[in-house]
Design a protein around this motif. Structure first.
Motif, PDB file in Angstrom:
ATOM      1  N   ARG A  16       0.828  -1.208   0.000  1.00 59.20           N
ATOM      2  CA  ARG A  16       0.000   0.000   0.000  1.00 59.20           C
ATOM      3  C   ARG A  16       0.863   1.259   0.000  1.00 59.20           C
ATOM      4  N   ASP A  17       1.946   1.267   0.753  1.00 60.71           N
ATOM      5  CA  ASP A  17       2.836   2.437   0.798  1.00 60.71           C
ATOM      6  C   ASP A  17       3.459   2.715  -0.563  1.00 60.71           C
ATOM      7  N   HIS A  18       3.810   1.638  -1.279  1.00 58.13           N
ATOM      8  CA  HIS A  18       4.420   1.816  -2.601  1.00 58.13           C
ATOM      9  C   HIS A  18       3.425   2.436  -3.577  1.00 58.13           C
ATOM     10  N   ILE A  19       2.152   2.030  -3.473  1.00 58.30           N
ATOM     11  CA  ILE A  19       1.128   2.596  -4.343  1.00 58.30           C
ATOM     12  C   ILE A  19       0.935   4.074  -4.017  1.00 58.30           C
ATOM     13  N   ASP A  20       0.851   4.378  -2.715  1.00 57.31           N
ATOM     14  CA  ASP A  20       0.642   5.766  -2.300  1.00 57.31           C
ATOM     15  C   ASP A  20       1.787   6.667  -2.741  1.00 57.31           C
ATOM     16  N   ASN A  21       3.025   6.144  -2.646  1.00 59.82           N
ATOM     17  CA  ASN A  21       4.198   6.959  -2.976  1.00 59.82           C
ATOM     18  C   ASN A  21       4.606   6.850  -4.439  1.00 59.82           C
ATOM     19  N   GLY A  22       4.085   5.849  -5.133  1.00 62.73           N
ATOM     20  CA  GLY A  22       4.500   5.636  -6.522  1.00 62.73           C
ATOM     21  C   GLY A  22       3.765   6.474  -7.535  1.00 62.73           C
ATOM     22  N   PHE A  23       2.606   7.040  -7.110  1.00 63.50           N
ATOM     23  CA  PHE A  23       1.784   7.831  -8.024  1.00 63.50           C
ATOM     24  C   PHE A  23       1.428   9.159  -7.384  1.00 63.50           C
ATOM     25  N   ASN A  24       1.418  10.215  -8.182  1.00 62.06           N
ATOM     26  CA  ASN A  24       1.028  11.525  -7.651  1.00 62.06           C
ATOM     27  C   ASN A  24      -0.493  11.671  -7.696  1.00 62.06           C
TER      28      ASN A  24
END
Length: 203
Positions: free
Chosen positions: A132-140
């Motif tokens: 979930r953290d990667h999704i939140d930080n991977g996209f603006n």
């Protein structure tokens, strides 16, 4: 052998059909009217209904053939419209949309379902996991990819998965870590630079 993704099949169908039409038309010095162009395209497209390579786009094929057989239809113009629309969608689709499309393709073609989890959540074999953290930080906020996104999985299908992802042309895949004995893999998804995405080229 894995099937090509839907969008690749449609692109091949449209490109090959238009190429066939233009080569055929170039062989005559006469003007080829719309109804004759429709006939050329219908003869080219009709056998594709029984071709397994195009089974995923049969409904679209039938609609195209209906246009070509209609007295007022202009199949060449419709193919050009489809080609332009596909290009526009490809260029405008956000990174988040492309990720969703990729996961759908992997589910359909590889039989791999996916889940978004937290670091501490228990994981099971045969599933693709995204943090979930990667999704939140991977996209603006606009849905554009600004950092690589990780896929984690434990499966006997890890061999060839990077190549399968690359074939979709949605992301550039990199095998970050792989444990062949445990059949575990960590794959990084990098954005493919598109028009207007120059700032992502360095990722």
């Amino acid at each position: 052998m894995n099937e090509l993704p839907y969008q690749n099949v449609m692109k091949r169908l449209v490109d090959n059909s238009l190429l066939h039409l233009y080569i055929t038309v170039a062989e005559t010095s006469r003007i080829v009217p719309v109804h004759k162009r429709n006939e050329i395209l219908v003869r080219h497209l009709k056998p594709m209904l029984k071709d397994n390579r195009y089974r995923r786009v049969k409904s679209e094929l039938r609609r195209l053939l209906a246009t070509g057989r209609s007295a007022k239809g202009d199949l060449e113009a419709q193919l050009i419209d489809v080609k332009g629309l596909a290009h526009q969608v490809e260029q405008n689709a956000s990174g988040a949309q492309r990720l969703f499309s990729l996961l759908e393709i992997l589910r359909y073609e590889q039989g791999l379902d996916s889940r978004v989890v937290n670091e501490t959540e228990r994981r099971m074999p045969g599933l693709i996991y995204l943090l979930r953290d990667h999704i939140d930080n991977g996209f603006n906020d606009a849905g554009e990819q600004v950092a690589p996104v990780s896929l984690f999985l434990e499966s006997d299908k890890i061999d060839g998965l990077v190549e399968a992802i690359d074939l979709t042309e949605l992301f550039s895949a990199e095998m970050q870590q792989m444990n062949e004995d445990k059949q575990q893999a960590h794959i990084l998804l990098h954005p493919i630079p598109r028009s207007g995405d120059g700032e992502l080229a360095g990722l």
